[in-house]
Design a protein around this motif. Sequence first.
Motif, mmCIF file in Angstrom:
data_model
loop_
_atom_site.group_PDB
_atom_site.id
_atom_site.type_symbol
_atom_site.label_atom_id
_atom_site.label_comp_id
_atom_site.label_asym_id
_atom_site.label_seq_id
_atom_site.Cartn_x
_atom_site.Cartn_y
_atom_site.Cartn_z
ATOM 1 N N ASP A 53 120.470 32.289 76.623
ATOM 2 C CA ASP A 53 120.707 32.963 77.906
ATOM 3 C C ASP A 53 119.624 32.603 78.918
ATOM 4 N N ALA A 54 118.365 32.650 78.482
ATOM 5 C CA ALA A 54 117.250 32.370 79.384
ATOM 6 C C ALA A 54 117.286 30.925 79.879
ATOM 7 N N MET A 55 117.627 29.992 79.002
ATOM 8 C CA MET A 55 117.691 28.587 79.407
ATOM 9 C C MET A 55 118.818 28.358 80.411
ATOM 10 N N ILE A 56 119.968 28.970 80.169
ATOM 11 C CA ILE A 56 121.092 28.813 81.104
ATOM 12 C C ILE A 56 120.750 29.419 82.467
ATOM 13 N N ALA A 57 120.183 30.611 82.453
ATOM 14 C CA ALA A 57 119.829 31.256 83.715
ATOM 15 C C ALA A 57 118.753 30.474 84.461
ATOM 16 N N SER A 58 117.760 29.935 83.735
ATOM 17 C CA SER A 58 116.694 29.160 84.378
ATOM 18 C C SER A 58 117.244 27.893 85.016
ATOM 19 N N TRP A 59 118.125 27.211 84.282
ATOM 20 C CA TRP A 59 118.695 25.991 84.851
ATOM 21 C C TRP A 59 119.567 26.308 86.059
ATOM 22 N N LEU A 60 120.356 27.385 85.990
ATOM 23 C CA LEU A 60 121.208 27.739 87.113
ATOM 24 C C LEU A 60 120.400 28.121 88.348
ATOM 25 N N ILE A 61 119.342 28.895 88.178
ATOM 26 C CA ILE A 61 118.559 29.319 89.332
ATOM 27 C C ILE A 61 117.850 28.137 89.971
ATOM 28 N N TYR A 62 117.435 27.156 89.164
ATOM 29 C CA TYR A 62 116.801 25.961 89.744
ATOM 30 C C TYR A 62 117.832 25.114 90.475
ATOM 31 N N PHE A 63 118.962 24.868 89.841
ATOM 32 C CA PHE A 63 119.983 24.022 90.461
ATOM 33 C C PHE A 63 120.564 24.686 91.707
ATOM 34 N N CYS A 64 120.843 25.979 91.629
ATOM 35 C CA CYS A 64 121.446 26.677 92.761
ATOM 36 C C CYS A 64 120.466 26.857 93.911
ATOM 37 N N SER A 65 119.188 27.071 93.610
ATOM 38 C CA SER A 65 118.198 27.133 94.687
ATOM 39 C C SER A 65 117.995 25.768 95.327
ATOM 40 N N SER A 66 118.228 24.694 94.574
ATOM 41 C CA SER A 66 118.201 23.354 95.171
ATOM 42 C C SER A 66 119.338 23.196 96.167
ATOM 43 N N ILE A 67 120.484 23.793 95.864
ATOM 44 C CA ILE A 67 121.581 23.811 96.844
ATOM 45 C C ILE A 67 121.152 24.580 98.095
ATOM 46 N N GLY A 68 120.434 25.685 97.893
ATOM 47 C CA GLY A 68 119.921 26.420 99.049
ATOM 48 C C GLY A 68 118.952 25.598 99.876
ATOM 49 N N SER A 69 118.136 24.774 99.223
ATOM 50 C CA SER A 69 117.237 23.885 99.951
ATOM 51 C C SER A 69 118.017 22.877 100.784
ATOM 52 N N PHE A 70 119.092 22.360 100.212
ATOM 53 C CA PHE A 70 119.934 21.432 100.962
ATOM 54 C C PHE A 70 120.619 22.135 102.136
ATOM 55 N N LEU A 71 121.040 23.381 101.939
ATOM 56 C CA LEU A 71 121.687 24.114 103.023
ATOM 57 C C LEU A 71 120.710 24.418 104.153
ATOM 58 N N ASN A 72 119.428 24.546 103.843
ATOM 59 C CA ASN A 72 118.423 24.664 104.902
ATOM 60 C C ASN A 72 118.428 23.428 105.792
ATOM 61 N N VAL A 73 118.548 22.271 105.163
ATOM 62 C CA VAL A 73 118.611 21.015 105.920
ATOM 63 C C VAL A 73 119.872 20.972 106.769
ATOM 64 N N VAL A 74 120.991 21.406 106.190
ATOM 65 C CA VAL A 74 122.259 21.423 106.928
ATOM 66 C C VAL A 74 122.163 22.339 108.143
ATOM 67 N N ALA A 75 121.600 23.534 107.952
ATOM 68 C CA ALA A 75 121.504 24.505 109.045
ATOM 69 C C ALA A 75 120.575 24.037 110.147
ATOM 70 N N TRP A 76 119.610 23.184 109.840
ATOM 71 C CA TRP A 76 118.680 22.693 110.858
ATOM 72 C C TRP A 76 119.203 21.435 111.546
ATOM 73 N N ARG A 77 119.774 20.508 110.774
ATOM 74 C CA ARG A 77 120.109 19.196 111.339
ATOM 75 C C ARG A 77 121.489 19.133 111.974
ATOM 76 N N MET A 78 122.486 19.730 111.349
ATOM 77 C CA MET A 78 123.855 19.553 111.856
ATOM 78 C C MET A 78 124.039 20.075 113.272
ATOM 79 N N PRO A 79 123.512 21.246 113.654
ATOM 80 C CA PRO A 79 123.669 21.664 115.054
ATOM 81 C C PRO A 79 122.989 20.729 116.044
ATOM 82 N N ARG A 80 122.033 19.925 115.599
ATOM 83 C CA ARG A 80 121.338 18.972 116.463
ATOM 84 C C ARG A 80 121.960 17.587 116.430
#
Length: 462
Positions: A53-80
């Motif tokens: 359980d801990a390994m699955i949750a750790s991998w998911l939180i890392y991978f999904c937060s990486s998606i959040g990092s990419f969405l930060n880029v989208v929110a900054w660059r696409m409107p410009r």
Amino acid sequence: MKRHRLRKRLPLLFTLVAILVGVLAYVIGLAYVQSRVYAHYEFIDLIRPRLVDAMIASWLIYFCSSIGSFLNVVAWRMPRGEGIGGRSHCPRCHSTLRKRDNVPILGWISLRGRCRSCSLPISRRYPIVEALVGITLTLVGISELYSLAIPAQAVHAHGGPLWAPRVGPILITILTYHAVVLSCLWAMALIRIDGVRLPAVLWLFSIAVAAVPMLVYPTLMVVPWQASRPDMWFPGGQRIDALMRLVTAVVAAAFVGRVLAKGLCPTADLKLDPLGKGTSRLIDLIAMLSMAAILVGWQSFPAIVVVTAMMSVLLRPLLATIPINDRPGAAEQTNSGSASQLESRGAMEAFAFALPFATTLHLAFWRTLWSFDYWPSDRSDRWVVISWSLAVLVVPVFLRDRSQRLPEQPPLDASEGYMIEGSDPEGSDPEGSDPEGSDPEGSDPEGSDPEGSEDVDQERES
């Protein structure tokens, strides 16, 4: 030097220690409790499944937060109008970030919120968004991997304390679809909370990502488009049903968008002002609502709207912690004297921020809500769906954007035969009247201009 370096690394070390303590507390604590509850299970036997359980949750939180990092880029660059590809860089000195500095959440903590090159502050918006997106997507991933979320699923039991994810191709496909569509909804919300109009490329891409896979693989519907679930209904191969599912979801989103427009964008007018600011806000609102409606179906969609409205009030303090990005062309706007960013967020921004949270909760607890008699779904009574739909009509009453008011109409000329609202029907304001354009026969000599009366007396004396 060593003490100085250690002092810089203290926040990261404390964070890593806190994560490790939390993982150990979950594994050891839950295994111990379960060994006491279930007498035929030993403590050692329960350590391994809890580590999984801990390994699955750790991998998911890392991978999904990486998606959040990419969405930060989208929110900054696409409107410009900038491309979303390439390495991340500092928005101030434009220096490329190192790989270790680009780790979600931990990279910002290790840098102590400052750029490694220019030492200028990095907005706290980045780790907050990464954490929020990571938590929401992880919640959906765990609930679906452990067969706890999808309604009418053939296998939904987790097998007691030895529960483990039961992964199959259908489940992975549905989970991937939900994660991608929810990520697109997050991208829309992160742009809208800055008061910026959604780029057409983004919402067209998002609608396509939500619609095309469902038409190709109808199993992604999960629930039918009918008000009541047909007997022995299975979504596999039902492409006509998938098309109707999409049509009904978009129609429901458009209708609800028009209802919410009374409070969130009252200046919207698709006929008289199709290119106005209020109309663009309405289009963005309908696009975001369409994503949620396609995910869950039109039956449960009214409940999501009501829950979103309530969460938009509760999540205001959390939204206030996220700094507002500068609008595109901030430098030119600042030189011209106009505001370079949104001064304060209103009801529209709060609603857009709460919509991904409400959609996440529905996806994570979908099967539980689906089995609840008073939650609108394809198995609930029609009066339940009607009641929640009527509740949507009440949302604009308390959810209003005070910054978006109807513009004051200029007064019409009296010669056109129209009466100005609030004016005296028997006469106009002396201060606002034009003595040259008034009719001398219909004017009141006592209410005329005193300077004009003196000129008339002088003419009479002469």
